[in-house]
Enzyme design. Sequence first.
Site, PDB file in Angstrom:
ATOM      1  CB  CYS B  88      -0.992  -0.045   1.139  1.00 44.16           C
ATOM      2  SG  CYS B  88      -2.338   1.147   0.972  1.00 44.16           S
ATOM      3  CG  HIS B 190      -3.889  -3.641   2.612  1.00 43.53           C
ATOM      4  ND1 HIS B 190      -2.917  -3.136   3.448  1.00 43.53           N
ATOM      5  CD2 HIS B 190      -4.525  -2.568   2.090  1.00 43.53           C
ATOM      6  CE1 HIS B 190      -2.969  -1.819   3.437  1.00 43.53           C
ATOM      7  NE2 HIS B 190      -3.938  -1.443   2.621  1.00 43.53           N
ATOM      8  CD  GLU B 192      -1.707  -6.184   4.954  1.00 42.25           C
ATOM      9  OE1 GLU B 192      -1.255  -6.586   3.868  1.00 42.25           O
ATOM     10  OE2 GLU B 192      -1.931  -4.978   5.191  1.00 42.25           O
TER      11      GLU B 192
END
Lengths: 252, 208
Positions: B88, B190, B192
């Site tokens: 990001c 993202h 994650e």
Amino acid sequence: MLKKRIIPCLDVNNGRVVKGVNFIDLIDAGDPVEQAKIYDAEGADELCFLDITASSDNRQTLLDTVQKTAENCFIPLTVGGGVREIIDIKNLLHAGADKVSINTTAVTNRSFVQQAAEKYGTSTIVIAIDAKRDAQNNWEVFTHGGRNSTGMNVIDYCQEVESLGAGEILLTSMDKDGTKSGFDLELLKKVTSKLNIPVIASGGVGTLEHFAEGILEGGANSVLAASVFHFGQLKIKDVKRYLADKNIPVRI
Amino acid sequence: MKIAIINYGYGNLHSVNKAFEKANKDFNLNAKIEVTNNPDHINKADKIVLPGVGSFFDCLNAINSIDGVFETLQEQVINKQKCFMGICVGMQLLADIGYENGENNGFGWVSGSVEKMKASPNYKIPHMGWNTINFKNSHLFKDINENSDFYFVHSYEFKTVEENILASTNYASKITAAIKKNNIFGTQFHPEKSHKNGQQLIKNFIDW
């Protein structure tokens, strides 16, 4: 294509999930971390925690819950309730929240919205609004978990917080919340047509059709529900399959 | 294999760390993952991850305020060519210039600029949620299906030349979803927070 998000919401009180009808008569529905894991496995697009008591003494309980959830769920997590200062945002993000939702403090201190957005980025700041319809068919902003009237018009307020840097609006209809009679579509339409930021529809979901209405008629980018998921009345997978059949883009 | 996740006080470090640990464990990769801002530890790492949540300006300032971190990154990633992943804002910072909260110079590792996306009634900004990506052939997208969804949340986009773009997504127009230049990799989405697809991508980075 960007998908419409299905967001189960966990109202948390002292580390336990609760859900009530019209903000009263809370019923225990379990452990938030376990509940979050189930939603994660079932295909939730995002999770939302609202700390509904948010007294200072259970702050640590909330941070622990957020941390345990973030360790187990690899989807975005929005946390709100009792966010009053920048340090509250910092602590929640540090514990593993991806977005922080602000309700009462955004009303009482508008500069806080701007400050929060500048520091942590627009995308991190969600403004939660409890809206109630009045006799003239306008909507008024309520605060303190729906207890206090503000005299402020919801549409004006939404536009104001957008200009201050809010990244998303979590719009709850107090009239519809917990009733399972569908979203307040008029309210949703008014808000979504006026804003350039995404809106999460909340309050009133009871059936599969209600999810589709919120998106197609209300213009919502995401739909949030609590009771229908907690008590197993609807499964996230079934909601998504239903929406996909209606040609609404969802992540399956 | 040591992986350093850079801690500069911004970004969702906890989530990135947990996602790397889970991928490491589930895929039996035996990497050692550390969250650090200590230049000695960064020097010893085999791979470096720069997370990022917040504004371009604030993240840049936060990195520059920790003694030796930027210089160490520059040495390890540019001179020693260690594998690097920016997430990001951690990817956006690699650009020449960013326009969020003023006009600021980025690292200049990947040519391009970070510019505000334009909102329209059908395309609200932030671009927030799960979007389909199209990627070029790369080890980094190994075992990930075409048209997979990843989680995005951003209001600014990385504009760069086609040769730096590894993946893209559509949101009113074509948006950079991932960049790659030699040993440098970055994602606008993202990983994650992108559930199983994100886990696979992290695995691919660890054994890149």
